[in-house]
Write a protein that holds these residues in place. Structure first.
Motif: not given
Length: 343
Positions: A94-114
Motif C-alpha cells: 500500500g505504498a502509493i495509498e500511504a501517500t494519499g493516492h488511490k490505485v485503480h486495479g483493472v483485471e486483465t488476462l495478460d498483465g497489460k493495459l489497453r
C-alpha cells in the motif's frame, strides 16, 4: 541446498561492478548524485535512448522509484490506474495509498493495459469533484506475468493518454528483459518518446541494487529533486549507483545479461512444452508460468525452489520460474532433465 528460481536478484552483482567499485573506491567525488560516474551513466542513457532533454536520477530500488515518481506527479485528489497484477497494486504494502493516492486495479488476462481498460475506470469517475480524478497510467514492461508490449500497443496507449490528459509511467524493473525478448519490436528510443517517465531496472539485471529514473516530460522534471531528498532517496554516496549503471551500460553489458536470462528461461520453457504443460501466459522473457498437476509440482520442489503462483483448480496450479543474468547452463540442464522425467 536447492537452486532457486524464485527471483532474479538472488545473486549479488556482475563481477565487473565489484571491480569498478573497488577501482574507484578512494576517488574523492561530489555527493548526492553529482559524481562523475552518475553524470556519465546519465549521459549514456540519454545518448543511447536519443533523448538528450530527459533528466536521469538514480535510486535504490523499484518500490522506492514507484513511490517517489507517482507521489511527485499526483495532486492530493488524483489517482493512478494499474493492471490488477501491477506491482504497485499487489506487492508494495500500500505504498502509493500511504501517500494519499488511490490505485485503480483493472483485471486483465495478460498483465497489460489497453485504452479500453483505462476508459472503463474513467467512465465511472465522472462525478466531479466528488470522486478522485485519474491522472496517471502505470504499466510494467515486462509485466509481472512476463508479457511485453508491442510497439503498436504502446503507441496506442501513449496517444490515448495524451488525448485524455493522462501521464504514462512505465515500470522498467525488467525493461532489459522486455527489450531483448525475441518477439520485441520496441526500441529504447521508442520508450523515451512514448512515455512521460520510466525507469531502467538494475536490481533485477546484474546490479547490487539500483534503478535509473528517466523523466522525459519537462513538466515532470521540475523540482523532482525535492521529492528524492524528502523521501530519503538522495544518497550522499550517489557514486554507488552511478558506478554500477556506468559499468552496465558502457559496453551494452546490461542488454547482454538480460538476453542471457531470457535465453535460459526459454530452454526451460521448451522442456515444459515437451511434457505438454500449459502456460498461464505466453512469454518469451525471463519469467514463465507453467501449469502442472500438484503432484508434479511437489516432485520438482524436492530439488528446486520456486513460487506457486496461482491455484487453477483442485488438481493443478501455475508455478512461476524466473531465471537471472547469472543462471548457468548446468543448472538449467539439470532442471530440464527433472522436468522431462515428469512426462
Amino acid at each position: 541446498m536447492k537452486f532457486s528460481f524464485k527471483n532474479d536478484y538472488s545473486e549479488g552483482c556482475h563481477p565487473k561492478i565489484l571491480e569498478a567499485l573497488s577501482k574507484y573506491n578512494l576517488d574523492q567525488q561530489n555527493g548526492y548524485g553529482l559524481d562523475i560516474y552518475s553524470e556519465n551513466a546519465a549521459n549514456i542513457i540519454k545518448e543511447k535512448s536519443n533523448s538528450p532533454d530527459s533528466k536521469v536520477h538514480f535510486v535504490n530500488g523499484g518500490t522506492q522509484a514507484n513511490l517517489i515518481i507517482i507521489s511527485s506527479i499526483l495532486k492530493p485528489h488524483e489517482s493512478v490506474i494499474s493492471a490488477h497484477t501491477g506491482h504497485i497494486f499487489t506487492n508494495e504494502t500500500g505504498a502509493i495509498e500511504a501517500t494519499g493516492h488511490k490505485v485503480h486495479g483493472v483485471e486483465t488476462l495478460d498483465g497489460k493495459l489497453r485504452p479500453k481498460d483505462i476508459q472503463s475506470i474513467l467512465d465511472v469517475h465522472t462525478n466531479i469533484p466528488h470522486q478522485v480524478k485519474q491522472k496517471l497510467v502505470y504499466i510494467s514492461n515486462s509485466t509481472e506475468v512476463g508479457t511485453i508490449y508491442t510497439k503498436k500497443e504502446l503507441e496506442e496507449l501513449s496517444q490515448f493518454c495524451k488525448e485524455k490528459n493522462l501521464y504514462l509511467f512505465m515500470d522498467g524493473a525488467r525493461l532489459g528483459h522486455a527489450l531483448t525478448a525475441q518477439s520485441n519490436n520496441i526500441t529504447w528510443e521508442d520508450i523515451a518518446k512514448l512515455t512521460d517517465v520510466y525507469y531502467l531496472g538494475g536490481t533485477k539485471n546484474g546490479a547490487l541494487l539500483g534503478e535509473a529514473i528517466v523523466i522525459n516530460n519537462k513538466v515532470l522534471q521540475e523540482e523532482f529533486g525535492f521529492h528524492l531528498k524528502q523521501k530519503g532517496a538522495m544518497l550522499a554516496k550517489g557514486r554507488l549507483l552511478g558506478i554500477q549503471f556506468q559499468e552496465l551500460l558502457k559496453d551494452d553489458l546490461y542488454w547482454d545479461l538480460a538476453k542471457h536470462a531470457n535465453t535460459q528461461a526459454m530452454k526451460i520453457k521448451e522442456a515444459f512444452k515437451e511434457i505438454e504443460a500449459e502456460f498461464l501466459a505466453e512469454t518469451d522473457t525471463n519469467q514463465i508460468f507453467p501449469i502442472l498437476e500438484n503432484s508434479k509440482i511437489e516432485k520438482l520442489s524436492e530439488h528446486f525452489d520456486f513460487y506457486i503462483w496461482k491455484k487453477i483448480n483442485d488438481e493443478k496450479s501455475a508455478i512461476r520460474i524466473i531465471t537471472s543474468w547469472a543462471t548457468y547452463n548446468a543448472v538449467v540442464e539439470n532442471f530440464c532433465n527433472e522436468i522431462l522425467k515428469l512426462k
